[in-house]
Structures are given as C-alpha cells and as structure tokens.
Scaffold this motif. Structure first.
Motif, short mmCIF file in Angstrom:
data_model
loop_
_atom_site.label_atom_id
_atom_site.label_comp_id
_atom_site.label_asym_id
_atom_site.label_seq_id
_atom_site.Cartn_x
_atom_site.Cartn_y
_atom_site.Cartn_z
N ALA A 45 -39.08 -54.71 27.36
CA ALA A 45 -39.17 -54.80 25.90
C ALA A 45 -38.00 -55.57 25.29
O ALA A 45 -38.17 -56.31 24.32
N GLY A 46 -36.83 -55.39 25.83
CA GLY A 46 -35.65 -56.05 25.27
C GLY A 46 -34.96 -55.19 24.22
O GLY A 46 -35.59 -54.35 23.56
N ALA A 47 -33.66 -55.42 24.06
CA ALA A 47 -32.84 -54.57 23.19
C ALA A 47 -33.26 -54.63 21.74
O ALA A 47 -33.31 -53.60 21.04
N ASP A 48 -33.58 -55.81 21.22
CA ASP A 48 -33.96 -55.92 19.80
C ASP A 48 -35.25 -55.18 19.51
O ASP A 48 -35.37 -54.50 18.47
N VAL A 49 -36.22 -55.29 20.40
CA VAL A 49 -37.50 -54.59 20.20
C VAL A 49 -37.28 -53.08 20.21
O VAL A 49 -37.83 -52.35 19.38
N LEU A 85 -36.75 -47.91 17.16
CA LEU A 85 -35.96 -46.73 16.78
C LEU A 85 -35.80 -46.66 15.26
O LEU A 85 -35.89 -45.57 14.67
N ILE A 86 -35.56 -47.80 14.64
CA ILE A 86 -35.44 -47.82 13.18
C ILE A 86 -36.78 -47.45 12.54
O ILE A 86 -36.83 -46.68 11.56
N ALA A 87 -37.87 -47.97 13.07
CA ALA A 87 -39.19 -47.65 12.52
C ALA A 87 -39.48 -46.16 12.65
O ALA A 87 -40.18 -45.59 11.81
N ALA A 88 -38.93 -45.52 13.69
CA ALA A 88 -39.15 -44.09 13.90
C ALA A 88 -38.30 -43.23 12.97
O ALA A 88 -38.55 -42.03 12.84
N GLY A 89 -37.29 -43.84 12.33
CA GLY A 89 -36.50 -43.07 11.36
C GLY A 89 -35.00 -43.18 11.49
O GLY A 89 -34.26 -42.69 10.63
N ALA A 90 -34.49 -43.80 12.57
CA ALA A 90 -33.04 -43.95 12.71
C ALA A 90 -32.48 -44.85 11.62
O ALA A 90 -33.12 -45.80 11.19
N ARG A 91 -31.26 -44.54 11.18
CA ARG A 91 -30.58 -45.38 10.18
C ARG A 91 -29.66 -46.39 10.85
O ARG A 91 -29.30 -47.40 10.25
N LEU A 92 -29.27 -46.10 12.09
CA LEU A 92 -28.42 -47.00 12.86
C LEU A 92 -28.84 -46.90 14.32
O LEU A 92 -28.80 -45.82 14.91
N ALA A 93 -29.29 -48.01 14.89
CA ALA A 93 -29.73 -48.06 16.28
C ALA A 93 -28.90 -49.10 17.01
O ALA A 93 -28.77 -50.24 16.54
N ILE A 94 -28.34 -48.72 18.14
CA ILE A 94 -27.47 -49.63 18.90
C ILE A 94 -27.86 -49.60 20.36
O ILE A 94 -28.05 -48.53 20.95
N VAL A 95 -27.99 -50.77 20.96
CA VAL A 95 -28.12 -50.90 22.40
C VAL A 95 -26.88 -51.65 22.89
O VAL A 95 -26.61 -52.77 22.46
#
Length: 319
Positions: free
Chosen positions: A194-198, A203-213
């Motif tokens: 999938a890759g880090a950006d995807v 994660l953001i679409a699921a509700g996270a306010r900050l997602a980091i890989v």
C-alpha cells in the motif's frame, strides 16, 4: 529520580506490556527491561513528564528488576500492575545491521480497575492486541472520552496472530485514537504494497488527527486532515535499533504536552509548522537512541543539545 507520588496527577498514562528482554549477540547474553509501552513510559519520564504505567509484572526477579528500572526513570507503576503471573520475557537476536528479531513468552492480562480521568493515554504493541488484556485496554480507552489517545501498533508477528486478525485489532484501536504512529515495516505487514502515504490517509479517514509512518534512515511521512509532509531523517551511526520507535513516540507525545497541543490535536487544528517541529524532535530522539546500545532514550537535556547542534535540519523540508 524516584517514582511520582500517588497523589501527583500524571501527564500521561501508558498501558501495555513490560518485558524482560534477553538480548543475544555474538559474544554475550544481556538481560534488560523492555516492552514497547514500557519503553515509551521511560522515554516520556526522561523527557520531564509525570508518567504512570499500567502493565503486568510478576513477583519474580525479572519483575523486581523492571520495577527498579521504572522507578529510577521516574515512572510510577500502578498497583494493579502486579499479578500472580510470571513476568513476560522476550529473546531478541541482533543482526549485523543492528536490527532485532524477537521470540516471546508473554502473559498479558489486566484486572478490572478504576482510573481517574486522564489527559493523555498511550497504548500499543502486544498490550493492545493480545487477549485477554487487549479487551481491557480498549474498555479503559472507551471510558476516557476526554483523553488524547495515542497508539503505536508495533507489530510482533510471532505472538500477535495472523495479519487479518491483527489488522482488525489495529483498525479498531486506530478508529478511537487521535495519534497513530507506526513503522514502515508495520505498515507493510498490515497492508502489503500500500505504501506509507496510503496507510496514513486511511488512518486519517478512520478518525486519526495525526498519522505518522516512520521510514528509518529515510525520515517519516506525516499526515493530518489538512496536509501531508515528508520529513528527512537525522544521520546517525547505528549501534542497534532497539527502542528507536519507542523513543520517537515518547518525544512526539512529550512535544505535544510541552507545547500544550492536546486540545489542538483532539480538535484537528494542528498546524504545518507544529507538526514539523513535533516529528523533527521525535526523529532526533530516535537518532540518539540508535546511536547507542539498547533501548536508551534521551533525557530532555540530551535532546535539546542534539537539536541545537543539528541546527538547520528542517531547512530543506518539503512543505
């Protein structure tokens, strides 16, 4: 330092496993306190935060050694952490490049306990996935709607189960978390190809306010509902990678608390500059940790000195 008194309100509650790591190298066998959530608790305390840890420790030599390690760091272990179960163990084998593979002997269960309202809660790894304790972790999170929730899956394939099962557990926790951080290896194991950006966008679409890989020597990918960043890593001579991701998480949360960004994050109002500063400090903490043996996160003084010496590290950041 000594453990915080019971009456002092904590900045962060960390929930998850504590493990005695048996580290196998070519020359020796080392016994060191470990476990991703425990490492995060220690890292947060060394960065000047008041930290409480809800974990699972036995009345055995390993449990006593871990308790002493936590007390020296300034982490208060909640009373309900002590059980009749044996203290968990993990055998870590270090490769020539400093990376580690693990074989676990884990017991993870938590009692019913009453917790006061928390400001920030961090959980992750085995503690958020392995039953029966994982169910209790989720119930605690659900009972703390006012808290900022941080989650690091820190995947351990040898004990957590199949990718499908773990993915369901990770997604359930990510859906109630405000901050989700995972390594590139974890993202690939959970979502092959999938890759880090995807993964961050999901994660953001699921509700996270900050997602980091995190991408190791290639830096990190940072997403919020409003923007995405790719940040360069600090250069480091790697002794080993044990605890580097946990140091990243500790510094990230410490930065959020120090800058009084808890409500800002909960309300999805984090700015580009704020996100850059948070992730940069977190990568600096990870770089310090990989430069020395074992899970040995920096103190606030070490982190500040490192960042001062690094100077204009963020000058070429893609914005």
């Amino acid at each position: 330092m000594t453990a915080a008194p019971a009456s002092a309100a904590a900045d962060v509650l960390v929930i998850g496993e504590s493990v005695m790591d048996i580290i196998l190298t070519r020359d020796e066998e080392l016994h060191r306190p470990g476990g991703s959530p425990m490492n995060v608790a220690v890292g947060l305390a060394k960065l000047g935060n008041r930290v409480e840890l809800l974990t699972n420790l036995g009345a055995d030599p390993a449990g006593h050694a871990i308790t002493r390690h936590l007390e020296l760091a300034g982490v208060r272990v909640l009373d309900d952490s002590y059980t009749a179960d044996p203290t968990s163990r993990a055998r870590a084998t270090l490769a020539a490049d400093g990376s580690a593979t693990y074989d676990f002997d884990i017991v993870w269960r938590l009692p019913e306990t009453s917790l006061r309202p928390q400001r920030v809660i961090h959980t992750g790894s085995i503690g958020a996935i392995l039953e029966p304790g994982a169910h209790r972790v989720h119930r605690i999170i659900e009972s703390q709607p006012q808290a900022l929730i941080s989650f690091d899956p820190n995947i351990r394939p040898g004990i957590m189960g199949t990718p499908d099962k773990v993915r369901r557990m990770v997604e359930a926790t990510s859906a109630v978390a405000h901050v989700v951080k995972m390594s590139e290896e974890d993202a690939e194991w959970l979502y092959p190809g999938a890759g880090a950006d995807v993964v961050c966008r999901a994660l953001i679409a699921a509700g996270a306010r900050l997602a980091i890989v995190t991408l190791g020597a290639d830096g990190s990918i940072v997403h919020t509902p409003d923007f995405a960043l790719r940040l360069p890593a600090f250069s480091a001579v790697v002794a080993d990678t044990v605890g580097a991701g946990d140091s990243f998480t500790s510094a990230l949360l410490a930065g959020i608390i120090r800058r009084d960004l808890v409500d800002t994050l909960r309300e999805a109002r984090l700015g580009r500059g704020e996100a850059t500063d948070l992730a940069t400090e977190a990568m600096a903490a990870a770089a310090i940790t990989v430069s020395r043996t074992g899970a040995n996160p920096p103190t606030i003084g070490e982190l500040e000195a490192y960042l001062t010496e690094a100077g204009n590290h963020t000058a070429d950041i893609e914005r």
